[in-house]
Structures are given as C-alpha cells and as structure tokens.
Design an enzyme around this catalytic site. Structure first.
Site, PDB file in Angstrom:
ATOM      1  N   GLY A  54      -6.640   8.920   3.772  1.00 42.31           N
ATOM      2  CA  GLY A  54      -6.077   8.007   4.988  1.00 42.31           C
ATOM      3  C   GLY A  54      -5.990   6.677   4.726  1.00 42.31           C
ATOM      4  O   GLY A  54      -6.096   6.149   3.209  1.00 42.31           O
ATOM      5  N   GLY A  55      -5.775   6.008   5.443  1.00 40.54           N
ATOM      6  CA  GLY A  55      -5.705   4.551   5.350  1.00 40.54           C
ATOM      7  C   GLY A  55      -6.931   3.730   4.713  1.00 40.54           C
ATOM      8  O   GLY A  55      -6.830   2.796   4.123  1.00 40.54           O
ATOM      9  N   GLY A  73      -9.270   5.305   3.067  1.00 35.75           N
ATOM     10  CA  GLY A  73      -9.451   5.726   1.384  1.00 35.75           C
ATOM     11  C   GLY A  73      -9.370   7.126   1.309  1.00 35.75           C
ATOM     12  O   GLY A  73      -8.730   8.010   2.403  1.00 35.75           O
ATOM     13  N   LYS A 117     -16.270  10.129   3.702  1.00 33.33           N
ATOM     14  CA  LYS A 117     -15.106   9.168   3.748  1.00 33.33           C
ATOM     15  C   LYS A 117     -15.390   7.982   2.774  1.00 33.33           C
ATOM     16  O   LYS A 117     -16.492   7.464   3.118  1.00 33.33           O
ATOM     17  CB  LYS A 117     -14.782   8.998   4.827  1.00 33.33           C
ATOM     18  CG  LYS A 117     -13.193   8.565   5.538  1.00 33.33           C
ATOM     19  CD  LYS A 117     -13.588   8.327   6.884  1.00 33.33           C
ATOM     20  CE  LYS A 117     -12.359   8.270   7.730  1.00 33.33           C
ATOM     21  NZ  LYS A 117     -12.522   7.841   8.985  1.00 33.33           N
ATOM     22  N   ASP A 126      -5.847   5.968  17.998  1.00 34.34           N
ATOM     23  CA  ASP A 126      -4.942   6.777  16.751  1.00 34.34           C
ATOM     24  C   ASP A 126      -5.051   8.113  17.089  1.00 34.34           C
ATOM     25  O   ASP A 126      -5.326   8.890  16.318  1.00 34.34           O
ATOM     26  CB  ASP A 126      -5.460   6.305  15.600  1.00 34.34           C
ATOM     27  CG  ASP A 126      -4.465   6.637  14.593  1.00 34.34           C
ATOM     28  OD1 ASP A 126      -3.173   6.870  14.598  1.00 34.34           O
ATOM     29  OD2 ASP A 126      -4.671   6.700  13.397  1.00 34.34           O
TER      30      ASP A 126
END
Ligand code: NAG
Ligand code: NAG
Ligand code: NAG
Ligand code: NAG
Ligand code: NAG
Ligand code: NAG
Ligand code: NAG
Length: 865
Positions: free
Chosen positions: A534-535, A537, A553, A649
């Site tokens: 993802g944005g 990482g 994450k 989001d």
C-alpha cells in the site's frame, strides 16, 4: 485430637466473625459497608446489583444541593450513582460512622457533567479525609477528558483514627474562579488489615511500614486473566483489570489457566479472589528466547511518592523448589533475586504475595514504575526451567510526610482537546434538531480496562509540534497530530525515545512489539510473506505467540507521510473495537522501523471476491452481506465512537474479509476526527483514491462524513457491476464507474452494466432498493446524501427483500420492464427525496462556501468533471 483442633479453629473463627459484624451493627454499618448515592433522595441499584442509599443523613453543610446530570453518557455502567450528584459551592463535609482503628476502602465516584447548569470544567476542589489530603486542585473534568473516560473512580485505603467517625471535607479550590464541588458516590467498606511492612527496593535494611499507612490504589491487575467486577471480588468489592494494556511489548509472554484446584493454604481469601490466582502470565516455552528478554509491565506514576507494589503469585505447574526461579526488577533495580514461588508457598497451586516499596522521584516528567521478570540464569544449581510467572499486581501510592496523596491532574493531549471541542460542538448542533434521543444506540467501547483508577497513561506529557493556522491561509498540515520532539526523518532517534511518537494513551491501549518479535514473526520481512503493498509500505503475514496469525504493515522508513499515518492509525485504532473494523493488535516502533500489527483477514479484500483474483465470484446475497458489514463498520466510525471519524479512503480493497466471511473496514491511515460542526466540515488536503473521491470534497476541500458515503456508493456499484471504480481502458464516458452508473440509471439501462454473474439472480425489488441507495450515496452535494445509518438500513431492507423472495420461491427473473419502472425514481437525480432520510437537512450546518484553496488540477482532470 485433630478433630477437636479443627473444631476450635472453626469456632474461634466464627466467633471473631460475629464480633466483626456485630460491632459494625452498633455504629450503624450494615455488613461493614456504607454505599452512598450522593444527591439522590432514593436508593437504587447499580449494574452489579449493589444498593446505593441516600447520603442525606451524612452531609454536614449549610449549602448543599442535590442535582441531576443532564446527560447520561452511554459508557456509564448504570445510572446509579452517576446520574445524581451532591453539589457544594463552599467548604462542606460528610461525617461517616467508622470503627476506631480499623482499615477502610474509601471510594469516590465522579461523573463530570452539567449539574444545575454549572460548567463541569469549573469544578476544582480538594478532598481531605481523616486528616489525609486525598485530592488537591482536582478536576474530574480534566481527568476524565485526559483518560477519555466518562467517569472517574478514586480508591483509597485509610485507617480511621481513634474516633468513631470519619470526616471527609470537600473544598472548592480558591485558585480557581467560580470553583465548586460535586461528588456522585461515596463507598466506605471496612476491610481486614491488608498491609504489613514492605522492603524498600534497593535498600535491604529499609522496611517501609504500611500497616497504618494511608494509600491510594493506582493499579490492580489480574495478570494473564480477565476483568473481575466488584461483585466477583472476594468480598472487598475491588475491581481487577486485564494486564495487557500495561505490558511492554518487548514480549508479552504467554497466558495460561490453572488446570488444578487452587487452594488458599493459610493465606486469607480476601487477599485476592481465586480468579486472580487461577490465571497467570509466564514467559513462554522457548528457553533461549526467555533468557534474552524481560517480561515487563509499565505504569505511569506521580512523582515524589513512595509506592507499594504487591505481586501475587501462584505456581500451578511446578511442584518442587528450583524448578522455576526468576529475578524481579522494579524500576531497573533488583527487588528480588532468585524468586521461587514454590519455595515461598511450599506447594503447587498455593497462592502467595510479596510487597515491595519503591520511591518515584521527580524525573523528566515521565515518571513510571516498571516491573520486570527475568529467569535466574546465575542460580546454582541452575533451575529446571528458564521461566518466570506472575498472577496479579497491585500498586498503591503511599501518602507523603505531609499526609498528602494528591497528584496533578493528567494532561489531555492536544488531539483529544481538539476532538473534544468538535464533539461538543457537534452534540449541541445535533441537539438543536434531534427530535429525541430515544433511539440512540448504545455502543460500548472496550478500552481494555486501561483506565483503571483514574491514574494513568495520559499523565506523561508529550511534546507537540503545532503548526498554527492563520485564518484564510490554511497550510493543510495535520496540526492535531501529536508528534514527539524527535523527528523520525532525521534517523537519529535514540532507543530510549522508542514509541515517543505516540501519545502514551494510545500506547497504553495496544501492545508494543519489539522489532525482534516482528522479525521473528515475518521471517525477517521475507518477501514470500508479503500479502499486499500500500501507500504506507508492504504488508506481511506473520505468526506471533506461536499460533496467532497476524498481518504486519511495515512502513517505508523514509516517508514522512508514513509517520503521520502511522500515528493516526495507532491513535485511532487503539481506541476502536468493533466487529466490522479490523482490530489493531499492536505496533512496533524501534530503530526507525514502524510496524502495525493487525488481525489476519484470511480471505483478503472484498475486491478479490467480486472481480479481481482467482476466487469464484460471490453470489449476490453474499455480496450484499459484505456491503452491509462494511456499512456497519463505517456507521460505527461515524457515530458509535466517541468522536466522529471520517475514514477518507473507503474502497473495496479496504474492506477485508475474515475466515467467517465477516466484512471488516480497514486502513485508517487517512482517518480524521471531525467534522467541526461549527463550520460543518474539516478543511484538509485532498486525499483518498481516484474513482472514489467525493466531488464536493475536492471542489471545496471540505471533508464531512458524507465523503465516506459517496465512496461507499461507488463500492456498492462495484459490488453490483463487478468492475473497478476507474478503468482507463474503457471509452471515456465509461472510465469512472460512478459517472457511468449514474448515467445508466438516468437512461434506465442500469441492467446493462450489472455483473452477468449475478444479473438474473437479483430480486427486482431488492435491486431497486439497492440501486436507489447507491445512487443517493452518489448525490453531488453531501447534504443530499443519506447518513451511513440510513444506507445501512436500506441495505438491510434490500437483503430482506432478496431473502423473502428466495424463500418464497417467487424470485422472478428481473425483466427489463421492471428495471425501467424502477428507474422512474432514479430520474430524480440531484433532487433526492430527502424525506426518506432521517436527518435529512444538513444544509444549515454546511455554511462556509468561500473556501478558496486551490485544488490540484491533476486530480480534477482525472475525475473528468
Ligand atoms: C462473576 O461470577 C459469576 C458467578 O460465579 C459468573 O457467572 C460470572 O461469569 C462472573 N463474571 C465475571 C466477569 O467473571
Ligand atoms: C488437565 O489435566 C488433565 C489431567 O491431569 C489432562 O488430561 C488435560 O489434558 C488437562 N487439560 C488442559 C487444558 O491442559
Ligand atoms: C518533587 O519534589 C521536588 C523537591 O521538593 C520539587 O522541586 C518538585 O516540584 C516536586 N515535583 C512534583 C511533581 O511535585
Ligand atoms: C530502566 O531502563 C530502561 C532501559 O535502559 C530505561 O528506558 C528506563 O527509563 C529505566 N527506568 C528507570 C525507572 O530508570
Ligand atoms: C532486564 O531488566 C534488568 C533491569 O532493568 C536489566 O538489567 C537487564 O539487562 C534486562 N535483561 C534483558 C535481557 O533485557
Ligand atoms: C489546577 O489544575 C489545573 C488543570 O490541571 C492546572 O492548569 C492549574 O495550574 C492547577 N492549579 C494549581 C494551583 O495547581
Ligand atoms: C534533521 O532534519 C532537519 C529538517 O528536516 C534538517 O534540516 C537537518 O539537517 C536534519 N539533521 C540531520 C542530522 O539529518
């Protein structure tokens, strides 16, 4: 002989017992306790079934008022004793009957609310009981705010002097203008002598006498076990909390329960209930791992006080001495070398406790008490296991030489203060047009019992970098994020500042993992364990504590944005627990690594099950159920948590599915609390994913929860049409699913774009309801979009329509004719029927349209509007 002895013991005991109780009767204390609901004329029962009686008889004051709270916070366990209070505007006292020379619990209950239209923020007062200052310049309001708790309970243990009464004096703080006093409940419970003398840690020849000391309970934990309510305590009405929020994540060890009968063997049962001794936390089964770490608990403490640390042990595995031997450290000093529980208790499954005293000096404003256990590796002969065990911890603050127990009020974090202001503005705005709160749903947040005795985590003062906003020239930085004085990007952070990026409150609610543990879990971030990118990482799967599957994450260490989102996510998620939200288990912040550890979602993203991926495409009903689950999660974010949280989001890849097909909303990296209803929005940089972005949001850069509703509308169409929100390969007018779906609805040809996989299987009534709901979500103006609660309601209704059609067997193939008939309603785009929405008109809340912040042209053209 033996028999006779036993009988005598029994007789003597029951004699003492009856003396104990009958003497209480003489002074008017039934069963040794006095439970006063302050400011209430009637008696009543609380959630534990305990009766609270009126305090009328015991008040000594010329001006005292009985008042009712105007609002019942949903997190209050019961209306007794919190919904009524005794209010004093000048010095006043209570005179309570006691037995001379006996020890008592004194518990004070405070629920800061508006009483007699007095501002709860003005209640500043001191409390003195039997000559001991319990509270100084105390603000229940500030304390509750800092701990994000609705109410505060303070517990003290006092020995009455020679007299037969205990005077408790409340006095408004002279330093604060308009200060007044309020108190909701007072409990006085006679207890046996619980304290003796304790060894001062680090001074072998300095015993501290606790026998007659005045103490305040700071923490009381059932280590490795669960919350024990007062009604399940061994008759002293104590509350025991779960220890996990206090664990230093370096490693949490393992918890276990006794598989044998634990028996008090000479230890009085009032010391702690059996449930405390029946569960424990030990280090684990890996000898080498155990040798390399400390099992540690961290507690915040007020400076300049001596604390009594009571550790409860019960070893129900070992049977002999020298099997499990460990060292106990308190604040990095050896409190006990070579502790051997069996050596103390002389038998398996027999409880024992040990007291230690420690002085906490005034350090750098981050005073704490740490308790660490480590296997004794130097013991000779070496013990059979390298392990340690603990069953319970109690920490009491001892009054100082001046007879004072009062500490400073904890300081709320900037983020909390801001969110609080927004919430109250929102509440008053909501009150203005809410018909009644009769159908308000109560959703309780499990905060892990972190807020034990109103003394806690948030005491530590974090450093905040605050970018001041100048009106009209907003810089769009997330000024509300707590950031430590250290900058992550500089990479020069020392080890001691670990986790300093997070408010201590957030740290308290989630587990801190060591980097070692994370590396261990992910096989040193092995690429084969990557399950997503993802944005923020990469996301790895991993296993912790031997069996628990998690998703980890890992942030890209170089991204500053990552730091912010990391902080946001931990702060938010650590406070949120809901069936339809992905739970944060913990985090790791060490040596420039930032990792978030979540529940593992075995079935991946919702998108994979609709059109992307190797999975069979889901049938319609199941898609609908996933949408409903996600809607529940979002609805909770918007309304159920203490503050409105805007996800920002929402998309099908942020809706994850667990092994039981439960949909959970994930990825709060962009979340924001708000909106500030003074202005009706939160101004902010445009974030989110193309294809899902609320057009109003980037036209005006104003964020409301309706932005999430828009994105969710796109998710609904994705579920129906099984295509991405944005597909650049398609002809121009079809690129954006939102635009294309609305276009098709207007033309009455929605059927044409429905996923062929489900097309004929949707009940027409269900489809109508579903499409109508999705369409309303996509309304151009936020004010015209429904609330998430209405969306949820409509989807549930659609599911019912589908189910009753399926069950009745009357499910007809939906014909083109019916579809276009439905589209009659759909033609009202831009003028949706706002009567269908429960709180339809929000127009008045969205005032300011003069926000002239420039919008990234790239984004605008992307959207193609
Ligand atoms: C309290 O005790 C009762 C009766 O023993 C038991 O049913 C209940 O589960 C206990 N509650 C908790 C929270 O342990
Ligand atoms: C409890 O002990 C019995 C016999 O000692 C054993 O058979 C059983 O497996 C144990 N249960 C657990 C959960 O360890
Ligand atoms: C602790 O005591 C020292 C010395 O008396 C004093 O300077 C300091 O302000 C005290 N700290 C607190 C938090 O009361
Ligand atoms: C104990 O040691 C750790 C690590 O060296 C340090 O971070 C902590 O501040 C120390 N605690 C006290 C109370 O000195
Ligand atoms: C455990 O804690 C003690 C006291 O703080 C410290 O001296 C020791 O180095 C620690 N051991 C490990 C393995 O961290
Ligand atoms: C009383 O408490 C408030 C809030 O914590 C603090 O701002 C104020 O300085 C305190 N006043 C005194 C006299 O200690
Ligand atoms: C730390 O960061 C600041 C601001 O980004 C920068 O000016 C400074 O050079 C950095 N210091 C080091 C040692 O990298």
């Amino acid at each position: 002989m033996n028999r006779a002895g036993e009988f005598c013991v029994l007789l003597c005991f029951s004699f003492l017992f009856s003396v104990f109780f009958s003497s209480l009767h003489v002074v008017g204390l039934d069963s040794g306790e006095l439970i006063l609901g302050c400011g209430s004329a009637e008696a009543g029962k609380d959630a534990d079934g305990r009766s609270w009686v009126s305090d009328d008889k015991y008040v000594v004051s010329a001006d005292s008022k009985m008042a009712k709270a105007s609002f019942q916070d949903p997190s209050l366990p019961s209306s007794f004793p919190y919904m009524s209070a005794r209010v004093f505007t000048s010095e006043a006292s209570y005179k309570l009957p006691v037995n001379a020379g006996k020890r008592y619990w004194l518990r004070l209950h405070f629920y800061p609310s508006s009483y007699e239209s007095l501002d709860p923020a003005d209640a500043y007062f001191s409390v003195v009981a039997g000559g001991v200052t319990l509270l100084k310049n105390f603000s229940a309001y500030v304390t509750a705010q800092a701990l994000t708790q609705a109410y505060i309970i303070k517990e003290y243990s006092l020995v009455s002097e020679d007299s037969n009464s205990l005077d408790i004096t409340f006095k408004p703080s002279p330093e604060h203008n308009g200060a007044y006093v309020f108190v909701n409940g007072i409990e006085l419970v006679q207890i046996p002598d619980l304290f003796e003398s304790a060894q001062m840690v680090g001074f072998s020849d300095q015993p501290v006498d606790a026998k007659t000391a005045s103490l305040q309970t700071m923490f009381r934990l059932n280590v490795g076990g669960q919350y024990i309510p007062p009604s399940n305590d061994s008759n002293l009405f104590r509350t025991w909390y779960d220890d996990t929020p206090y664990l230093d994540g370096a490693s949490a060890g393992v918890t276990n329960e006794a598989n044998v009968t634990v028996e008090y063997n000479g230890l009085p049962d009032y010391v702690a209930p059996l449930d405390v001794y029946r569960s424990a936390r030990s280090m684990g089964y890996d000898k080498d791992l155990n040798k390399n770490y400390n099992l540690t608990w961290i507690f915040q403490a007020d400076a300049n006080f001596t604390y009594l640390v009571r550790l409860h042990f019960c070893d129900y595995f070992c049977t002999k001495v020298n099997q499990r031997v460990f060292d106990i450290f308190i604040n990095n000093q050896t409190a006990q070398a070579a502790a051997d529980v069996i050596g103390w208790s002389t038998a398996k499954a027999v409880p024992v406790y040990k007291d230690y005293a420690i002085y906490v000096a005034d350090g750098k404003g981050d005073e704490q008490i740490t308790v660490s256990l480590h296997p004794s590796v130097t013991a000779d002969p070496p013990p059979e296991f390298y392990d340690a065990v603990l069953n319970g911890i109690e920490i009491f603050k001892m009054s100082d030489a001046a007879g004072n127990l009062g500490g400073p009020n904890p300081q709320p974090s900037e983020m909390l203060l801001k969110a609080e202001a927004e919430a109250s503005a929102r509440a008053s705005a909501a009150k203005a047009f809410a018909p009644s709160d009769s159908n308000v749903k109560v959703i309780t947040l499990s905060a892990g019992g972190a807020a034990a005795f109103g003394a806690l985590a948030a005491i530590a003062v974090s450093v905040y970098i605050k970018k001041k906003k100048v009106y009209g020239t907003e810089t769009h930085t997330s000024s509300w994020l707590p950031i430590s004085g250290f900058s992550q990007t500089n990479g020069s952070k020392s080890h001691t500042s670990a986790a300093s990026h997070l408010s201590s409150e957030a740290q308290g609610l989630s587990r801190r993992f060591s980097l070692f543990e994370i590396q261990h879990a992910t096989k040193n971030f092995d690429e084969s364990n990557v399950i997503g990118v993802g944005g923020f990482g990469k996301v790895y799967k991993g296993v912790i504590d031997g069996t628990m599957k998690v998703a980890i994450k890992r942030s890209n260490p170089s991204s500053e944005q990552g730091v912010h989102e990391f902080q946001t996510e931990v702060e938010m998620l650590s406070k949120l627990r809901h069936k339809h939200l992905v739970s944060l288990i913990g985090f790791c912040e060490e040596e420039n690594e930032m990792c978030l550890v979540y529940d593992y979602m075995a079935r991946g993203t919702m998108r994979e099950h609709i059109y992307k991926g190797n999975n069979p495409q889901l049938p319609w009903k199941q898609r609908l159920e996933l949408c409903i689950g996600a809607a529940r999660g979002l609805h909770y974010l918007h309304t159920g948590a203490r503050y409105t949280i805007i996800h920002r989001d929402v998309k099908t890849t942020n809706i994850l599915i667990d092994e039981n097909w439960v949909a959970k909303v994930s990825d709060f990296g962009l979340s924001k609390t708000g909106p500030n209803m003074d202005k009706g929005h939160v101004s902010t940089v445009v974030k989110g994913s193309f294809g899902y972005l609320d057009p109003e949001y980037f036209r005006r850069q104003q964020l409301t929860e309706k932005s999430d509703v828009y994105s969710f509308g796109v998710v609904l169409f994705e579920a129906l049409c099984a295509r991405p929100a944005l597909n650049p390969k398609l002809p121009k007018e079809q690129v954006s699913l939102a635009d294309w779906a609305l276009h098709c609805i207007r033309k009455g040809v929605l059927e044409d774009i429905i996923d062929p996989e489900v097309k004929g299987k949707i009940n027409p009534e269900c489809l109508k309801k579903f499409a109508e709901t999705a369409e309303k979500c996509l309304a151009d103006h936020g004010a015209e979009r429904p609330h998430m609660g209405d969306v949820l309601w409509n989807l549930e209704f659609a599911l019912q329509l589908q189910e009753s059609a399926d069950n009745g067997g009357s499910s007809k193939r939906s014909s083109r004719g019916e579809g276009s008939q439905g589209s009659q309603d759909f033609n009202q785009v831009g003028h949706p029927d706002i009567h269908a929405l429960s709180i339809g008109s929000e127009q008045e809340l969205i005032g300011n349209t003069e926000n002239t912040n420039e919008v990234s042209p790239q984004i605008v053209s992307q959207k193609g509007r």
